[in-house]
Write a protein that holds these residues in place. Structure first.
Motif, PDB file in Angstrom:
ATOM      1  N   ALA A 175       0.824  -1.204   0.000  1.00 29.11           N
ATOM      2  CA  ALA A 175       0.000   0.000   0.000  1.00 29.11           C
ATOM      3  C   ALA A 175       0.860   1.256   0.000  1.00 29.11           C
ATOM      4  N   TYR A 176       0.587   2.147  -0.921  1.00 27.67           N
ATOM      5  CA  TYR A 176       1.270   3.437  -0.936  1.00 27.67           C
ATOM      6  C   TYR A 176       0.511   4.419  -0.041  1.00 27.67           C
ATOM      7  N   ARG A 177       0.472   4.060   1.252  1.00 23.70           N
ATOM      8  CA  ARG A 177      -0.099   4.922   2.274  1.00 23.70           C
ATOM      9  C   ARG A 177       0.897   5.008   3.417  1.00 23.70           C
ATOM     10  N   ARG A 178       0.768   6.045   4.233  1.00 24.41           N
ATOM     11  CA  ARG A 178       1.719   6.207   5.345  1.00 24.41           C
ATOM     12  C   ARG A 178       1.254   5.374   6.540  1.00 24.41           C
TER      13      ARG A 178
ATOM     14  N   ASP B  59      -8.624 -14.544  -2.507  1.00 29.87           N
ATOM     15  CA  ASP B  59      -7.949 -13.589  -3.379  1.00 29.87           C
ATOM     16  C   ASP B  59      -7.131 -12.635  -2.513  1.00 29.87           C
ATOM     17  N   GLY B  60      -5.826 -12.675  -2.684  1.00 29.24           N
ATOM     18  CA  GLY B  60      -4.929 -11.860  -1.860  1.00 29.24           C
ATOM     19  C   GLY B  60      -4.428 -10.603  -2.536  1.00 29.24           C
TER      20      GLY B  60
ATOM     21  N   ASP C 175      -2.072  -4.727   1.247  1.00 31.16           N
ATOM     22  CA  ASP C 175      -2.309  -3.297   1.454  1.00 31.16           C
ATOM     23  C   ASP C 175      -2.686  -3.036   2.914  1.00 31.16           C
ATOM     24  N   LEU C 176      -3.274  -4.044   3.569  1.00 34.93           N
ATOM     25  CA  LEU C 176      -3.903  -3.881   4.874  1.00 34.93           C
ATOM     26  C   LEU C 176      -3.215  -4.655   5.992  1.00 34.93           C
ATOM     27  N   HIS C 177      -2.614  -5.760   5.656  1.00 34.68           N
ATOM     28  CA  HIS C 177      -2.004  -6.716   6.576  1.00 34.68           C
ATOM     29  C   HIS C 177      -1.036  -6.040   7.551  1.00 34.68           C
TER      30      HIS C 177
END
Length: 461
Positions: A194-197, A411-412, A417-419
């Protein structure tokens, strides 16, 4: 071209030897009913709302066990109980990272499980960049004395989650290697997509002869920013790192067990598992509250179908998986002599099941074919060249008893992104995909729990 020929060969084999199994009307009815399921979401919502984060060995995990026993009892399961065990426990403290020179700014970071501490005053040192774990491993021992090692990687999204095995090694082993090289601390690019901080936590491990060093994960945007700083600067990039986690010694955890009793006690049971604990950053909705919701709703549907299954179905809501698979290991010791036939686990989020995998003996071929046929209406395929391996919490008992396995692969694509991030929250659950999972599990359980074939696997050579 070779890969295409392999696909054609598999397809030709399947055409030449078609499954003789037919759709079972009773199974179809259970499957269709499951596509309207609300219980799996109810369990996930309740666990994440009333308990929230529940790291293994903490007071929150203990409250989760109490909550689970009440929930499973209220749902009518039999033999609901907690099986307690002790485990070493690590908890996080303060965690900050600041670039002091030449481009002063804060970075978003989180400590890895089992990280050492910098002390309250922190440490400041030059950052040395390595594009891969192999590059770090190649430098001489002691060469990073007084430095902070920074390792990147190129993990990408994948439907089957295979990239985690390849790139997770940066987190699993990187800090131990950095310590051997003399580093004072280590930071890694989060093992995620994930391109999130929102940095990804998770356990790292140090060998007995290595003193743990402070170790943390940077969010992906921050790790890429740090890499640009190092590439752009003509002088060393220095970081001030503060990590103050603690090892608080042996603490109590436990597994929650419940059962759907079978009509034939002579038949070994089916074990279905999820893990109750979560990391402390999010509320553990996809990892693994949803898994507990999925397996429990499916078992509940079998229990209330009007016909008692031949085999007992045992639910294992395992404790302390994230921090060392302690619950799965304890279960294998406590129940080493209990007869099991098949083990299954749901621990890869809540998105749709797209493939079924087996590790069955030849005697169970007809049962396998029946499962494949009855899963097809849900859009679930089967590749005979892939063998099921089982989830983390059931692998210890699989290894101890050489059990048959069914894997319902989810489906992974967006899972990493969340793990292990603060974004693992209830709003990420797609109720329709969650219901498809329940339908897949209900279908599979209704077939295998009512099969009296011998699932005994051939002895390992």
């Amino acid at each position: 071209m070779k890969s295409l020929l392999k696909i054609f060969a598999i397809a030709s084999t399947m055409i030449a030897s078609p499954s003789v199994a037919q759709l079972d009307p009773d199974v179809v009815q259970l499957q269709n009913d499951a596509l309207t399921d609300e219980l799996a979401f109810e369990i996930t919502e309740g666990l994440t709302t009333e308990i929230g984060p529940r790291q293994g060995g903490t007071e929150a995990e203990a409250r989760a066990r109490t909550w689970s026993v009440k929930k499973l009892t209220d749902l009518g399961f039999a033999n609901v109980r907690i099986e307690k065990f002790m485990m070493p426990t690590w908890v996080r403290g303060t965690e900050t990272a600041v670039i002091t020179t030449p481009f002063p700014q804060k970075l978003t970071i989180t400590a890895l499980g089992n990280s050492g501490s910098t002390g309250a005053d922190g440490l400041e040192a030059e950052v040395v960049f390595f594009p891969t774990l192999g590059a770090l491993a190649a430098v001489p021992d002691g060469s990073l004395k007084g430095k902070i090692a920074f390792v990147s990687h190129q993990m990408k999204r994948s439907q089957d989650g295979s990239s985690y095995g390849a790139f997770g090694r940066v987190r699993f082993f990187g800090p131990n290697i950095a310590a051997q090289k003399g580093a004072s601390a280590m930071v890694i690019r989060s093992v995620g997509t994930a391109y999130r901080r929102t940095p990804h936590t998770g356990n790292t491990n140090f060998s007995a002869r290595v003193t743990p060093i402070p170790a943390a994960a940077l969010s992906i945007p921050d790790s890429e920013n740090l890499r640009r700083m190092i590439e752009r600067s003509n002088e060393p990039v220095r970081m001030k790192l503060v990590l103050t986690p603690q090892d608080i010694g042996q603490q109590e955890s436990g597994n929650v067990i419940a059962e759907v009793p079978g009509s034939d006690p002579s038949l070994p049971m089916i074990l279905i598992a999820c893990h109750l604990d979560s990391w402390d950053l999010g509320t553990g909705a996809i990892d693994d509250g949803a898994g507990c919701g999925i397996i429990t709703s499916a078992a509940h549907r079998i229990m209330n179908s009007g016909t008692k299954p031949k085999r007992t179905i045992r639910l294992l809501w395992a404790g302390a998986e994230e921090v060392g698979i302690w619950g799965g290991k304890d279960y294998a010791v406590v129940h080493k002599d209990a007869p099991h036939a098949i083990a299954m686990e749901s621990d890869f989020g809540a998105d749709r099941v797209w493939r079924v995998e087996f590790n069955f003996p030849e005697a169970a071929k007809a049962t396998q074919d029946k499962v494949i046929t009855n899963l097809a209406p849900l859009g679930i395929g089967h590749n005979p060249s892939i063998t099921a391996g089982g989830g983390a919490d059931v692998r210890p008992i699989i290894g101890a008893q050489n059990l048959a396995i069914v894997d319902l692969q989810q489906d992974g694509t967006r899972y990493f992104d969340l793990h292990h991030t603060p974004d693992d929250t209830l709003d990420k659950i797609d109720p329709e995909q969650l219901r498809q999972n329940v339908a897949a599990w209900t279908t599979t359980l209704s077939i295998i729990a009512n099969s009296d074939v011998d699932f005994t696997m051939p002895a390992k050579e």
